[in-house]
Design a protein around this motif. Structure first.
Motif, PDB file in Angstrom:
ATOM      1  N   SER A  66       7.805   3.245  -9.242  1.00 19.39           N
ATOM      2  CA  SER A  66       8.209   1.894  -9.628  1.00 19.39           C
ATOM      3  C   SER A  66       9.521   1.889 -10.405  1.00 19.39           C
ATOM      4  CB  SER A  66       7.109   1.200 -10.427  1.00 19.39           C
ATOM      5  OG  SER A  66       6.834   1.901 -11.608  1.00 19.39           O
TER       6      SER A  66
ATOM      7  N   THR B 119       0.685   7.341   3.528  1.00 17.15           N
ATOM      8  CA  THR B 119      -0.664   7.264   2.981  1.00 17.15           C
ATOM      9  C   THR B 119      -1.475   8.453   3.501  1.00 17.15           C
ATOM     10  OG1 THR B 119      -1.593   5.993   4.797  1.00 17.15           O
ATOM     11  CG2 THR B 119      -0.562   4.740   3.014  1.00 17.15           C
TER      12      THR B 119
ATOM     13  N   ARG C 226       0.469  -3.177  -4.847  1.00 16.54           N
ATOM     14  CA  ARG C 226       0.059  -4.204  -5.811  1.00 16.54           C
ATOM     15  C   ARG C 226       1.112  -4.474  -6.873  1.00 16.54           C
ATOM     16  NH1 ARG C 226      -4.344  -1.266  -7.475  1.00 16.54           N
ATOM     17  NH2 ARG C 226      -5.483  -0.806  -5.594  1.00 16.54           N
ATOM     18  N   SER C 227       1.889  -3.479  -7.237  1.00 17.84           N
ATOM     19  CA  SER C 227       2.712  -3.609  -8.442  1.00 17.84           C
ATOM     20  C   SER C 227       4.194  -3.906  -8.209  1.00 17.84           C
ATOM     21  CB  SER C 227       2.588  -2.348  -9.286  1.00 17.84           C
ATOM     22  OG  SER C 227       3.120  -1.229  -8.604  1.00 17.84           O
TER      23      SER C 227
ATOM     24  N   GLY D 189      -8.732   6.386  -5.424  1.00 16.88           N
ATOM     25  CA  GLY D 189      -7.591   5.516  -5.588  1.00 16.88           C
ATOM     26  C   GLY D 189      -6.491   5.889  -4.618  1.00 16.88           C
ATOM     27  N   SER D 190      -5.360   5.235  -4.740  1.00 18.28           N
ATOM     28  CA  SER D 190      -4.280   5.513  -3.813  1.00 18.28           C
ATOM     29  C   SER D 190      -2.953   5.108  -4.430  1.00 18.28           C
ATOM     30  CB  SER D 190      -4.507   4.739  -2.522  1.00 18.28           C
ATOM     31  OG  SER D 190      -3.370   4.792  -1.707  1.00 18.28           O
ATOM     32  N   VAL D 191      -2.012   6.021  -4.403  1.00 16.26           N
ATOM     33  CA  VAL D 191      -0.666   5.714  -4.893  1.00 16.26           C
ATOM     34  C   VAL D 191      -0.070   4.577  -4.072  1.00 16.26           C
ATOM     35  CG1 VAL D 191       1.677   6.607  -5.128  1.00 16.26           C
ATOM     36  CG2 VAL D 191      -0.269   8.027  -5.780  1.00 16.26           C
TER      37      VAL D 191
ATOM     38  N   LYS E 277     -11.790   6.531  -0.699  1.00 16.75           N
ATOM     39  CA  LYS E 277     -10.729   5.592  -1.068  1.00 16.75           C
ATOM     40  C   LYS E 277     -11.086   4.873  -2.367  1.00 16.75           C
ATOM     41  CE  LYS E 277      -8.205   1.706   0.862  1.00 16.75           C
ATOM     42  NZ  LYS E 277      -8.084   0.848   2.037  1.00 16.75           N
TER      43      LYS E 277
ATOM     44  N   GLU F 118      -1.586   2.148  -2.507  1.00 16.58           N
ATOM     45  CA  GLU F 118      -2.194   0.865  -2.874  1.00 16.58           C
ATOM     46  C   GLU F 118      -1.657   0.345  -4.192  1.00 16.58           C
ATOM     47  OE1 GLU F 118      -6.392   0.142  -2.407  1.00 16.58           O
ATOM     48  OE2 GLU F 118      -6.487   1.863  -1.048  1.00 16.58           O
ATOM     49  N   GLU F 119      -1.491   1.218  -5.157  1.00 20.81           N
ATOM     50  CA  GLU F 119      -0.956   0.801  -6.452  1.00 20.81           C
ATOM     51  C   GLU F 119       0.475   0.284  -6.306  1.00 20.81           C
ATOM     52  OE1 GLU F 119      -0.629  -0.253 -10.289  1.00 20.81           O
ATOM     53  OE2 GLU F 119      -2.462   0.369  -9.262  1.00 20.81           O
ATOM     54  N   VAL F 120       1.267   0.966  -5.501  1.00 16.84           N
ATOM     55  CA  VAL F 120       2.645   0.536  -5.263  1.00 16.84           C
ATOM     56  C   VAL F 120       2.653  -0.848  -4.598  1.00 16.84           C
ATOM     57  CG1 VAL F 120       4.711   1.029  -3.876  1.00 16.84           C
ATOM     58  CG2 VAL F 120       3.642   2.838  -5.202  1.00 16.84           C
TER      59      VAL F 120
END
Length: 51
Positions: free
Chosen positions: A3, A18, A38-39, A30-32, A26, A34-36
């Motif tokens: 980020s 991915t 969302r953020s 978690g998942s990098v 999953k 998925e976080e990316v």
């Protein structure tokens, strides 16, 4: 790290790979990617691994 780099460089598109996890793995791992997703406020293309 991702980020802050995106904020610094200001790309038009971020491409991120991915692991293709599903189900319980999953949910617990978690998942990098998925976080990316969302953020960050940038267009993102996620790519699954070839099988």
């Amino acid at each position: 790290m991702i980020s802050s780099t995106v904020k610094q460089l200001g790309p038009d598109l971020l491409v991120i790979g991915t692991h293709g996890r599903s189900g319980i793995a999953k949910m617990f791992l978690g998942s990098v990617a998925e976080e990316v997703l969302r953020s960050l406020d940038v267009d993102i293309l996620t790519v699954l691994p070839t099988r």
